[in-house]
Design a protein around this motif. Structure first.
Motif, PDB file in Angstrom:
ATOM      1  N   VAL A  60      25.940-142.694  46.200  1.00 23.77           N
ATOM      2  CA  VAL A  60      27.030-141.587  46.692  1.00 23.77           C
ATOM      3  C   VAL A  60      26.704-141.311  48.350  1.00 23.77           C
ATOM      4  N   VAL A  61      25.411-140.852  48.306  1.00 26.97           N
ATOM      5  CA  VAL A  61      24.869-140.419  49.754  1.00 26.97           C
ATOM      6  C   VAL A  61      24.772-141.689  50.533  1.00 26.97           C
ATOM      7  N   ALA A  62      24.100-142.670  50.204  1.00 26.69           N
ATOM      8  CA  ALA A  62      24.004-143.881  50.828  1.00 26.69           C
ATOM      9  C   ALA A  62      25.497-144.491  51.226  1.00 26.69           C
ATOM     10  N   SER A  63      26.313-144.427  50.512  1.00 21.94           N
ATOM     11  CA  SER A  63      27.803-144.725  50.740  1.00 21.94           C
ATOM     12  C   SER A  63      28.498-143.972  51.813  1.00 21.94           C
ATOM     13  N   HIS A  64      28.153-142.691  51.805  1.00 21.32           N
ATOM     14  CA  HIS A  64      28.721-141.766  52.805  1.00 21.32           C
ATOM     15  C   HIS A  64      28.059-142.052  54.352  1.00 21.32           C
ATOM     16  N   PHE A  65      26.884-142.337  54.357  1.00 23.27           N
ATOM     17  CA  PHE A  65      25.867-142.597  55.406  1.00 23.27           C
ATOM     18  C   PHE A  65      26.293-144.005  56.039  1.00 23.27           C
ATOM     19  N   ASN A  66      27.047-144.814  55.018  1.00 22.88           N
ATOM     20  CA  ASN A  66      27.105-146.453  55.448  1.00 22.88           C
ATOM     21  C   ASN A  66      25.710-147.123  55.555  1.00 22.88           C
ATOM     22  N   GLY A 113      16.389-127.986  57.636  1.00 22.11           N
ATOM     23  CA  GLY A 113      17.720-127.703  56.849  1.00 22.11           C
ATOM     24  C   GLY A 113      19.105-127.646  57.508  1.00 22.11           C
ATOM     25  N   TRP A 114      18.848-127.020  58.717  1.00 24.62           N
ATOM     26  CA  TRP A 114      19.805-127.029  59.882  1.00 24.62           C
ATOM     27  C   TRP A 114      20.246-128.238  60.487  1.00 24.62           C
ATOM     28  N   VAL A 115      19.209-129.056  60.937  1.00 21.08           N
ATOM     29  CA  VAL A 115      19.258-130.435  61.351  1.00 21.08           C
ATOM     30  C   VAL A 115      20.003-131.319  60.407  1.00 21.08           C
ATOM     31  N   LYS A 116      19.721-131.255  59.136  1.00 23.39           N
ATOM     32  CA  LYS A 116      20.459-132.010  58.187  1.00 23.39           C
ATOM     33  C   LYS A 116      21.950-131.708  58.072  1.00 23.39           C
ATOM     34  N   ALA A 117      22.310-130.351  58.168  1.00 25.39           N
ATOM     35  CA  ALA A 117      23.535-129.739  58.077  1.00 25.39           C
ATOM     36  C   ALA A 117      24.562-130.077  59.159  1.00 25.39           C
ATOM     37  N   ILE A 118      23.895-130.078  60.440  1.00 25.17           N
ATOM     38  CA  ILE A 118      24.460-130.422  61.595  1.00 25.17           C
ATOM     39  C   ILE A 118      24.678-131.715  62.131  1.00 25.17           C
ATOM     40  N   TRP A 119      23.521-132.600  61.840  1.00 27.80           N
ATOM     41  CA  TRP A 119      23.600-133.927  62.312  1.00 27.80           C
ATOM     42  C   TRP A 119      23.706-134.713  61.161  1.00 27.80           C
ATOM     43  N   LEU A 120      25.010-135.094  61.144  1.00 31.68           N
ATOM     44  CA  LEU A 120      25.526-135.482  59.873  1.00 31.68           C
ATOM     45  C   LEU A 120      25.578-137.103  59.997  1.00 31.68           C
ATOM     46  N   SER A 121      24.326-137.848  59.949  1.00 27.45           N
ATOM     47  CA  SER A 121      24.301-139.108  60.002  1.00 27.45           C
ATOM     48  C   SER A 121      23.017-139.560  59.124  1.00 27.45           C
ATOM     49  N   GLY A 128      15.798-134.466  59.602  1.00 35.63           N
ATOM     50  CA  GLY A 128      15.850-133.424  58.975  1.00 35.63           C
ATOM     51  C   GLY A 128      14.582-133.238  57.932  1.00 35.63           C
ATOM     52  N   GLN A 129      14.650-134.484  57.196  1.00 35.06           N
ATOM     53  CA  GLN A 129      13.744-134.693  56.102  1.00 35.06           C
ATOM     54  C   GLN A 129      12.458-134.818  56.680  1.00 35.06           C
ATOM     55  N   THR A 130      12.173-135.348  57.636  1.00 33.83           N
ATOM     56  CA  THR A 130      10.630-135.355  58.502  1.00 33.83           C
ATOM     57  C   THR A 130      10.209-134.006  58.760  1.00 33.83           C
ATOM     58  N   ILE A 131      11.187-133.438  59.431  1.00 33.22           N
ATOM     59  CA  ILE A 131      10.862-132.033  59.664  1.00 33.22           C
ATOM     60  C   ILE A 131      10.408-131.185  58.434  1.00 33.22           C
ATOM     61  N   ILE A 132      11.161-131.230  57.285  1.00 32.42           N
ATOM     62  CA  ILE A 132      11.093-130.602  56.115  1.00 32.42           C
ATOM     63  C   ILE A 132       9.734-130.902  55.285  1.00 32.42           C
ATOM     64  N   PRO A 189      28.527-133.460  53.290  1.00 33.43           N
ATOM     65  CA  PRO A 189      28.344-132.262  54.253  1.00 33.43           C
ATOM     66  C   PRO A 189      28.342-130.950  53.704  1.00 33.43           C
ATOM     67  N   THR A 190      29.209-130.719  52.681  1.00 32.71           N
ATOM     68  CA  THR A 190      29.423-129.322  52.422  1.00 32.71           C
ATOM     69  C   THR A 190      28.063-128.969  51.592  1.00 32.71           C
ATOM     70  N   PHE A 191      27.402-130.008  50.823  1.00 27.31           N
ATOM     71  CA  PHE A 191      26.010-129.666  50.020  1.00 27.31           C
ATOM     72  C   PHE A 191      24.824-129.596  51.151  1.00 27.31           C
ATOM     73  N   MET A 192      25.013-130.269  52.302  1.00 23.85           N
ATOM     74  CA  MET A 192      23.933-130.175  53.258  1.00 23.85           C
ATOM     75  C   MET A 192      24.066-128.458  53.872  1.00 23.85           C
ATOM     76  N   LEU A 193      25.336-128.013  53.960  1.00 24.88           N
ATOM     77  CA  LEU A 193      25.514-126.782  54.453  1.00 24.88           C
ATOM     78  C   LEU A 193      24.998-125.784  53.675  1.00 24.88           C
ATOM     79  N   VAL A 194      25.361-125.740  52.581  1.00 25.32           N
ATOM     80  CA  VAL A 194      24.784-124.991  51.205  1.00 25.32           C
ATOM     81  C   VAL A 194      23.085-125.012  51.238  1.00 25.32           C
ATOM     82  N   GLN A 195      22.741-125.987  51.293  1.00 23.58           N
ATOM     83  CA  GLN A 195      21.199-126.051  51.326  1.00 23.58           C
ATOM     84  C   GLN A 195      20.544-125.477  52.721  1.00 23.58           C
ATOM     85  N   ALA A 196      21.349-125.693  53.800  1.00 25.99           N
ATOM     86  CA  ALA A 196      20.718-124.705  55.114  1.00 25.99           C
ATOM     87  C   ALA A 196      20.920-123.234  54.919  1.00 25.99           C
TER      88      ALA A 196
END
Length: 460
Positions: A60-66, A113-121, A128-132, A189-196
């Motif tokens: 699902v995530v791969a499909s969202h980010f194409n 976490g906030w990089v992942k929530a804001i930079w949605l690509s 974001g994962q690299t920072i975490i 995107p909602t899930f990324m915001l919740v995690q942040a």
């Protein structure tokens, strides 16, 4: 003579004088250590949640980010790739202190976490994962160090297991939370915001952490505190010369990589038999929660019995048998028995990890705990990368993965059976406690109490 006594600072009698009027060299366990533990626990749990949460919803995530599912796996494996910096973090902790490492872990977990929530690509997620992942290095290397700095000998394995459990709890929460929130691509995107937001709340308490307790909790902690940092190259040479540690390291790395491979590639293994993302999430969460219970049980057991080697052998034997059971039950429409098999494998397999870390610190003492932990972490996670890549590209029949894991557990058990090593820190602390009891009875045949540090160093 120098007398040794451990006081619990939560007790009103911790200033009670020695009955003979002599001066104790006191070791104190402060009540505030539990706040420090709770604050560190929150950071480590959220960090691990961010690490593994996309595993049950890869498609699902791969499909969202194409993008390809492979890149989602890469965003997970970046944690293993960056574990090579565990060496540098170990040196950082030995020179700048534990609290600085925990603060960096908290800040980078929050920021990533906030990089992942804001930079949605796809690029934003990898960044974001690299920072975490960098935060994860600071967090994982700090775990045994924290236990040694804040907790007495009788609670050290328990503290390490609780903090190790935090990574398990975080991973299990991520496994369960992602499929609950992400029903369609629009929910990503909602899930990324919740995690942040969760990351902000869990990382905030670390601003009140202390650098170290005013008085160390044990004789070995005092020795580590007063010892000057040694050259990293010298520590590595001493580690490579310690054959017993290398045997322990080999068994630990293989057992860690086996379970890590099954966790990361759970979607590949179970989806082929018709299990949906939520079911896979339940399996992952249940496994890590069972591992949590195993960690607590085993840490209490070894703290009271010192049966470290025996525990590693028994637990990994049972984990291998559970993997074999998983292979037998890996079929469609068999969710109950399949889940049970994985839960049992998690209980026995995961519980041995914090014990192995503790043994590594014990047999390499007085090498700093951060250095020995860094060596174990980077070695285990790089082996995990190799095994995940082999599973992803080299194994077409996913159902044989648990069978191969069961076979390789035979190697793990054989290595732990061959392992022999002295628990040097515990020997030092027990000798200090013995000196205290002898002096309380007024028995001192030599006129002076022996220094347990000097006695233990003769074994190095």
């Amino acid at each position: 003579s120098v007398l040794f006594r451990l006081h619990d600072m939560t007790s009103p009698n911790h200033h009670q004088p020695h009955p003979n009027g002599e001066k104790y060299h006191e070791y104190r366990a402060y009540g505030r250590r539990w706040y420090m533990l709770a604050a560190f626990f929150g950071v480590a749990a959220q960090n691990s949640s961010q690490w593994i949460c996309l595993s049950p919803v890869v498609n699902v995530v791969a499909s969202h980010f194409n993008t390809s599912p492979f890149w989602v796996y890469c965003s997970i494996l970046v944690f293993d790739l960056l574990s090579v910096f565990s060496f540098a973090v170990g040196v950082f902790i030995s020179r700048h202190g534990l609290s600085q490492a925990i603060l960096w872990a908290a800040f980078l977990t929050f920021f990533g976490g906030w990089v992942k929530a804001i930079w949605l690509s796809a690029s934003g997620q990898v960044c974001g994962q690299t920072i975490i992942a960098v935060a994860h290095v600071f967090s994982s290397v700090s775990v045994p160090v924290f236990s040694a700095v804040w907790f007495p000998t009788s609670q050290r394995a328990l503290s390490t297991s609780i903090l190790f459990f935090s990574t398990i709890l975080g991973g299990g929460t991520g496994f369960l939370l992602a499929p609950l929130v992400i029903k369609t691509e629009a929910d990503v995107p909602t899930f990324m915001l919740v995690q942040a937001v969760i990351g902000t709340v869990t990382c905030a308490p670390t601003v009140f952490l202390q650098r170290k307790p005013p008085t160390p909790p044990s004789r070995s902690a005092e020795i580590a505190e007063r010892q000057l940092p040694t050259a990293f190259s010298k520590d590595i040479r001493n580690i490579l010369r310690n054959h017993q540690f290398l045997i322990l390291l080999s068994g630990f790395c293989l057992s860690f990589a086996l379970l890590n491979t099954v966790a990361i590639t759970a979607n590949d293994i179970f989806a082929d038999f018709g299990y949906n993302n939520f079911q896979i999430g339940v399996i992952g969460a249940g496994t890590v929660f069972c591992g949590m219970l195993g960690c607590v049980f085993l840490s209490v057991f070894v703290d009271h019995t010192d049966l470290y080697k025996e525990s590693l052998v028994v637990m990994n034997t049972l984990a291998g048998m559970a993997m074999c059971t998983l292979w037998v039950n890996l079929k469609a429409n068999n969710f109950g028995w399949l889940s049970f098999s994985v839960f049992v494998a998690g209980f026995f397999g995961i519980s041995s990890f914090p014990v192995a870390y503790e043994i590594g610190c014990e047999i390499l003492f007085p090498i700093h705990e951060a250095v020995s932990t860094g060596v174990m972490t980077v070695s285990a996670q790089w082996l995990s990368i190799v095994m995940v890549m082999f599973e992803y590209f080299g194994t077409q029949q996913k159902e044989i993965v648990p069978l191969w894991a069961a076979i390789l557990y035979i190697v793990v058990v054989a290595l732990f059976c061959c392992f022999k090593g002295d628990l040097k820190r515990r020997m030092i602390d027990k000798q200090a406690d013995l000196n205290d009891r002898v002096s309380d009875r007024g028995v001192n045949s030599s006129g002076e109490l022996s220094d347990p540090y000097e006695a233990a160093m003769k074994t190095l």
